[in-house]
Design a protein around this motif. Structure first.
Motif, PDB file in Angstrom:
ATOM      1  N   ILE A 215       0.855  -1.185   0.000  1.00 53.62           N
ATOM      2  CA  ILE A 215       0.000   0.000   0.000  1.00 53.62           C
ATOM      3  C   ILE A 215       0.893   1.236   0.000  1.00 53.62           C
TER       4      ILE A 215
ATOM      5  N   ARG B  59       4.894  -5.667   0.818  1.00 58.74           N
ATOM      6  CA  ARG B  59       4.936  -6.979   1.480  1.00 58.74           C
ATOM      7  C   ARG B  59       5.063  -8.125   0.494  1.00 58.74           C
TER       8      ARG B  59
ATOM      9  N   LEU C 210      -2.019   6.594  12.237  1.00 61.15           N
ATOM     10  CA  LEU C 210      -2.325   5.200  11.916  1.00 61.15           C
ATOM     11  C   LEU C 210      -2.289   4.444  13.233  1.00 61.15           C
TER      12      LEU C 210
ATOM     13  N   ASN D 280       0.649   4.820   1.523  1.00 64.36           N
ATOM     14  CA  ASN D 280      -0.154   5.627   2.449  1.00 64.36           C
ATOM     15  C   ASN D 280       0.167   7.099   2.241  1.00 64.36           C
TER      16      ASN D 280
ATOM     17  N   ASP E 201       0.226  -6.394  10.815  1.00 67.63           N
ATOM     18  CA  ASP E 201      -0.090  -6.797   9.431  1.00 67.63           C
ATOM     19  C   ASP E 201       0.002  -8.308   9.349  1.00 67.63           C
TER      20      ASP E 201
ATOM     21  N   ASN F 259       4.646   0.901   1.504  1.00 63.45           N
ATOM     22  CA  ASN F 259       4.698  -0.231   2.427  1.00 63.45           C
ATOM     23  C   ASN F 259       4.500  -1.514   1.627  1.00 63.45           C
TER      24      ASN F 259
ATOM     25  N   HIS G 281       2.367  -2.076  15.515  1.00 62.28           N
ATOM     26  CA  HIS G 281       3.064  -0.832  15.162  1.00 62.28           C
ATOM     27  C   HIS G 281       2.037   0.199  14.722  1.00 62.28           C
TER      28      HIS G 281
ATOM     29  N   ILE H  96       1.543   4.817  13.573  1.00 60.83           N
ATOM     30  CA  ILE H  96       2.089   6.178  13.400  1.00 60.83           C
ATOM     31  C   ILE H  96       1.183   7.135  14.183  1.00 60.83           C
TER      32      ILE H  96
ATOM     33  N   TYR I  27      -0.340  10.530   4.226  1.00 56.26           N
ATOM     34  CA  TYR I  27      -0.779  11.115   5.497  1.00 56.26           C
ATOM     35  C   TYR I  27      -0.781  12.627   5.382  1.00 56.26           C
TER      36      TYR I  27
ATOM     37  N   ARG J  79       3.038  13.256   4.413  1.00 50.39           N
ATOM     38  CA  ARG J  79       4.028  12.180   4.508  1.00 50.39           C
ATOM     39  C   ARG J  79       3.530  11.036   3.642  1.00 50.39           C
TER      40      ARG J  79
ATOM     41  N   HIS K 141      -1.611  -1.620  14.925  1.00 49.03           N
ATOM     42  CA  HIS K 141      -2.134  -2.793  14.212  1.00 49.03           C
ATOM     43  C   HIS K 141      -0.979  -3.745  13.939  1.00 49.03           C
TER      44      HIS K 141
ATOM     45  N   ASN L  37       4.133   7.023   2.721  1.00 49.01           N
ATOM     46  CA  ASN L  37       4.792   5.784   3.146  1.00 49.01           C
ATOM     47  C   ASN L  37       4.475   4.709   2.113  1.00 49.01           C
TER      48      ASN L  37
HETATM   49  O1  LIG Z   1       3.353   4.691   7.633  1.00 44.30           O
HETATM   50  C1  LIG Z   1       4.096   3.846   8.120  1.00 44.30           C
HETATM   51  O2  LIG Z   1       5.286   4.068   8.366  1.00 44.30           O
HETATM   52  C2  LIG Z   1       3.558   2.480   8.462  1.00 44.30           C
HETATM   53  C3  LIG Z   1       2.398   2.063   7.623  1.00 44.30           C
HETATM   54  C4  LIG Z   1       1.869   0.721   8.006  1.00 44.30           C
HETATM   55  O3  LIG Z   1       2.165   0.212   9.036  1.00 44.30           O
HETATM   56  C5  LIG Z   1       0.948  -0.008   7.111  1.00 44.30           C
HETATM   57  O4  LIG Z   1       0.608   0.502   6.026  1.00 44.30           O
HETATM   58  O5  LIG Z   1       0.556  -1.128   7.454  1.00 44.30           O
END
Ligand SMILES: O=C(O)CCC(=O)C(=O)O
Ligand SMILES: [Fe+2]
Length: 439
Positions: free
Chosen positions: A297, A421, A307, A299, A312, A419, A367, A369, A301, A415, A310, A417
């Protein structure tokens, strides 16, 4: 920018704080988990959070002094809980022994690469066929919302209204009556795969109360864009009935570079023994061949976005590296353990930092934010810092300068991010698997 006492901004924030907390019970915090307490601490607007307990590896880097001084936000590098390693190319990487498998690569991306990835996120990625949070509710322009916005920035007559998907008079027939169902997110694993795949994944209903909205106002409402396998937010599971979009080589290469430069034996190895509990067949020794990002994803912000804590756990592979890239404003990142009861480690992430979450002790750790740090856009994302370059004859530089003013304005309060996986082991095809197991 950090609030300075005795300024009008400080007094205004103080007034707001006193008003908001007037009726707060004295023992409001006694039932909070350690993770929740940390979230509250860093989220607070007033007084501005104390970052002296936040791990800030950026301060160790001479090259970052200007961006740190200008942003005003600073943590500490000497919190005794890190180990410094060298990557295969001699860069600094840090691990945190309390969270085995967490690797921090401060300033991993050059300034040019950061600008390219910001462009990639907005202009190339946040558009069809990649789903964004806005697609459920609006019929987004074919060229992508951001590209439509760039055109409108250049010529305001090109700004137009984006139509909502459902008209205001439509009956909300697809919406379920009654309270929202709580989603029990069963951790994905090879043994739960078939059951999770069979859960029906209905599309979220479009809101029926939205009005046509100009492109220029919608851009700040962008919150995420899907990468690779489609994620179904309603069930918190991937929807394998939808063909995945290939992960773009630009982002795949950055992730593979980050994972490939780590000497994983330095992170996990303990004298050459076999991997201990929690590792599947696929462990760090094979990542050079088996690491292949296939989902994720981006993100987006805005300054007041957070955030929540949660883990993952929708990916079948619970140990393969998750690569997390920070761009634009800095933030406080909290990472703890298997439940919210573990006290999290607060880490200051700046533009260009990369975090890798891997292994059984980290990949599914809680984790979040709690805070994006306002006023922290680094100087090198400002057009004025690079538009006096001699662009003649250098197409790449000329392209970079052209429309950057619009990126700069957006990034001043944003910001990003990225992310990324790995859901499946490399080469695994869920379609073939379901056919095999069904026959
Ligand atoms: O924004 C971040 O640094 C973490 C984002 C995150 O944990 C997620 O997208 O699952
Ligand atoms: Fe996450």
């Amino acid at each position: 920018m950090v609030l300075v006492p005795d300024t009008p901004e400080y007094k205004k924030a103080q007034k707001q704080y006193l008003k908001a907390t007037r009726n707060r019970p004295v023992n409001i915090d006694q039932d909070w988990t350690p993770f929740r307490a940390a979230e509250k601490r860093y989220k607070a607007r007033f007084p501005p959070p104390d970052l002296s307990g936040v791990l800030d590896l950026g301060v160790l880097d001479e090259r970052r002094q200007r961006e740190i001084a200008e942003s005003g936000w600073k943590g500490r590098s000497n919190l005794a809980e890190t180990i410094k390693l060298k990557t295969k190319d001699g860069l600094d990487a840090y691990t945190v022994p309390k969270i085995p498998g967490l690797v921090i690569l401060p300033n991993f991306l050059s300034q040019r690469k950061q600008r390219n990835l910001i462009r990639w996120s907005l202009a190339r990625h946040a558009r069809h066929p990649n789903e964004t949070n806005l697609d459920t509710h609006y019929i987004l322009p074919q060229e992508g919302l951001w590209n439509a916005y760039l055109a409108a920035c250049e010529d305001s007559s090109k700004d137009f209204d984006v139509q909502p998907r459902a008209s205001a008079s439509a009956s909300p027939a697809s919406e379920q009556p009654g309270p929202r169902q709580l989603i029990n997110n069963v951790p994905a694993s090879p043994s739960t795969f078939s059951v999770l795949s069979d859960i029906p994944k209905l599309p979220a209903p479009p809101s029926t109360t939205l009005l046509p909205t100009p492109v220029s106002s919608l851009v700040s409402k962008l919150r995420w864009a899907n990468i690779g396998w489609y994620y179904h937010w309603g069930s918190k599971q991937y929807d394998f009935s939808r063909r995945k979009v290939e992960v773009d080589t630009e982002i795949r290469n950055v992730c593979r570079e980050a994972v490939g430069c780590i000497k994983w034996d330095d992170v996990f190895g303990s004298g050459g023994g076999e991997p201990r509990d929690g590792w599947g067949d696929d462990n760090w020794r094979t990542w050079d061949e088996t690491y292949e990002p296939d989902a994720g994803i981006v993100n987006f912000y805005q300054e007041k976005d957070t955030l929540m804590a949660h883990a993952d756990r929708s990916e079948l592979n619970s140990t393969s590296p998750l690569v997390s890239i920070s761009l634009g404003l800095s933030s406080v990142f909290l990472i703890g353990g298997p439940t919210r009861d573990t006290e999290p480690v607060p880490i200051l992430l700046r533009s260009g930092d990369v975090v890798i979450m891997s292994g059984p002790g980290c990949r599914r750790a809680y984790h979040g934010i709690p805070r994006v740090l306002e006023g922290s856009m680094p100087w090198f994302l400002q057009k004025s810092e690079f538009d006096d370059l001699d662009v003649d004859g250098d197409k790449e530089k000329a392209g970079e300068v052209d429309d950057w003013a619009s990126y700069q304005e957006y990034m001043r309060t944003t910001r990003i991010n990225v992310n990324v996986r790995q859901v499946f082991p490399k080469g695994f095809d869920p379609y073939t698997l379901s056919q095999t197991s069904a026959s």
